[in-house]
Scaffold this motif. Structure first.
Motif, PDB file in Angstrom:
ATOM      1  N   VAL A 265       0.841  -1.193   0.000  1.00  0.00           N
ATOM      2  CA  VAL A 265       0.000   0.000   0.000  1.00  0.00           C
ATOM      3  C   VAL A 265       0.880   1.248   0.000  1.00  0.00           C
ATOM      4  N   LEU A 266       0.473   2.204  -0.788  1.00  0.00           N
ATOM      5  CA  LEU A 266       1.161   3.489  -0.875  1.00  0.00           C
ATOM      6  C   LEU A 266       0.591   4.404   0.205  1.00  0.00           C
ATOM      7  N   LEU A 267       1.454   4.898   1.076  1.00  0.00           N
ATOM      8  CA  LEU A 267       1.032   5.751   2.183  1.00  0.00           C
ATOM      9  C   LEU A 267       1.344   7.222   1.932  1.00  0.00           C
ATOM     10  N   GLU A 268       2.363   7.453   1.126  1.00  0.00           N
ATOM     11  CA  GLU A 268       2.770   8.834   0.840  1.00  0.00           C
ATOM     12  C   GLU A 268       3.557   8.850  -0.459  1.00  0.00           C
TER      13      GLU A 268
ATOM     14  N   ARG B 212      10.602   2.608   2.079  1.00  0.00           N
ATOM     15  CA  ARG B 212      10.619   3.660   1.064  1.00  0.00           C
ATOM     16  C   ARG B 212      11.005   3.076  -0.293  1.00  0.00           C
ATOM     17  N   ILE B 213      10.471   3.708  -1.317  1.00  0.00           N
ATOM     18  CA  ILE B 213      10.964   3.471  -2.672  1.00  0.00           C
ATOM     19  C   ILE B 213      11.194   4.852  -3.283  1.00  0.00           C
ATOM     20  N   GLU B 214      12.410   5.043  -3.751  1.00  0.00           N
ATOM     21  CA  GLU B 214      12.804   6.301  -4.383  1.00  0.00           C
ATOM     22  C   GLU B 214      12.912   6.060  -5.885  1.00  0.00           C
ATOM     23  N   HIS B 215      12.367   6.996  -6.657  1.00  0.00           N
ATOM     24  CA  HIS B 215      12.427   6.904  -8.118  1.00  0.00           C
ATOM     25  C   HIS B 215      13.140   8.121  -8.685  1.00  0.00           C
ATOM     26  N   MET B 216      13.862   7.896  -9.758  1.00  0.00           N
ATOM     27  CA  MET B 216      14.442   8.976 -10.562  1.00  0.00           C
ATOM     28  C   MET B 216      13.927   8.783 -11.972  1.00  0.00           C
ATOM     29  N   ILE B 217      13.543   9.867 -12.584  1.00  0.00           N
ATOM     30  CA  ILE B 217      13.169   9.842 -13.996  1.00  0.00           C
ATOM     31  C   ILE B 217      14.253  10.611 -14.732  1.00  0.00           C
ATOM     32  N   MET B 218      14.962   9.875 -15.592  1.00  0.00           N
ATOM     33  CA  MET B 218      16.117  10.431 -16.287  1.00  0.00           C
ATOM     34  C   MET B 218      15.900  10.426 -17.797  1.00  0.00           C
ATOM     35  N   ARG B 219      16.255  11.520 -18.447  1.00  0.00           N
ATOM     36  CA  ARG B 219      16.307  11.587 -19.915  1.00  0.00           C
ATOM     37  C   ARG B 219      17.778  11.725 -20.247  1.00  0.00           C
ATOM     38  N   GLY B 220      18.396  10.598 -20.651  1.00  0.00           N
ATOM     39  CA  GLY B 220      19.843  10.594 -20.841  1.00  0.00           C
ATOM     40  C   GLY B 220      20.519  10.858 -19.496  1.00  0.00           C
TER      41      GLY B 220
ATOM     42  N   ILE C   7      10.914  11.082  -7.270  1.00  0.00           N
ATOM     43  CA  ILE C   7       9.685  10.690  -6.578  1.00  0.00           C
ATOM     44  C   ILE C   7      10.088   9.894  -5.343  1.00  0.00           C
ATOM     45  N   SER C   8       9.532  10.276  -4.213  1.00  0.00           N
ATOM     46  CA  SER C   8       9.817   9.599  -2.959  1.00  0.00           C
ATOM     47  C   SER C   8       8.510   9.039  -2.402  1.00  0.00           C
ATOM     48  N   CYS C   9       8.476   7.740  -2.136  1.00  0.00           N
ATOM     49  CA  CYS C   9       7.252   7.077  -1.670  1.00  0.00           C
ATOM     50  C   CYS C   9       7.489   6.345  -0.359  1.00  0.00           C
ATOM     51  N   VAL C  10       6.481   6.392   0.494  1.00  0.00           N
ATOM     52  CA  VAL C  10       6.463   5.595   1.719  1.00  0.00           C
ATOM     53  C   VAL C  10       5.380   4.550   1.526  1.00  0.00           C
ATOM     54  N   LEU C  11       5.730   3.291   1.782  1.00  0.00           N
ATOM     55  CA  LEU C  11       4.815   2.181   1.568  1.00  0.00           C
ATOM     56  C   LEU C  11       4.771   1.284   2.792  1.00  0.00           C
ATOM     57  N   GLY C  12       3.775   0.429   2.800  1.00  0.00           N
ATOM     58  CA  GLY C  12       3.666  -0.573   3.851  1.00  0.00           C
ATOM     59  C   GLY C  12       3.185  -1.879   3.255  1.00  0.00           C
TER      60      GLY C  12
END
Length: 139
Positions: free
Chosen positions: A57-60, A90-98, A105-110
């Motif tokens: 579940v995504l909490l934040e 936590r799951i951290e995302h980066m969106i990269m173009r080259g 994006i920073s997410c807190v999950l459970g």
């Protein structure tokens, strides 16, 4: 130590708004797609979740927009799982173009017990036991 996963996405026409760049909500969808594929690659499928009566579940979710994306851009979306103490991770995302960082994006999950409707303690321990390839999640 974080476990990283990445996938490639090409910006599609229906993701672009009237300003000519990717709609803000689509960035979140890119992160969600990367999270789902990351968990699936580790073997944590929807079937497995149903059988075990658990679900992520995504909490934040928080995003920082750095550069615009436009139609046809090829981007890489990373997914880094970071476990700590307690019932969340936590799951951290980066969106990269080259080499250009376009969003973070920073997410807190459970990990939810779908029958009791409560977060489970020690999500790392539980996920490592449920996935055929726990190394993809940092195990």
């Amino acid at each position: 130590m974080p476990a990283q996963f990445s996938l490639r996405v090409t910006v599609r026409s229906y993701e672009v708004d009237f300003m000519g760049h990717v709609n803000h909500a689509v960035y979140h969808q890119y992160g969600e797609h990367a999270r789902s594929q990351h968990l699936l690659a580790a073997g944590f499928s929807l079937h497995e979740q149903r059988v075990e009566h658990v679900g992520i579940v995504l909490l934040e979710s928080r995003i920082r927009y750095l550069r615009e994306l436009t139609l046809g851009d090829d981007v890489e979306v990373t997914s880094d799982v970071e476990f700590g103490e307690g019932k969340t991770f936590r799951i951290e995302h980066m969106i990269m173009r080259g080499d250009t960082r376009c969003a973070e994006i920073s997410c807190v999950l459970g990990l939810l017990d779908t029958e009791a409707r409560r977060l489970l303690p020690e999500p790392k321990k539980r996920l490592m036991a449920l996935t055929p390839d726990p190394a993809l999640l940092g195990g």
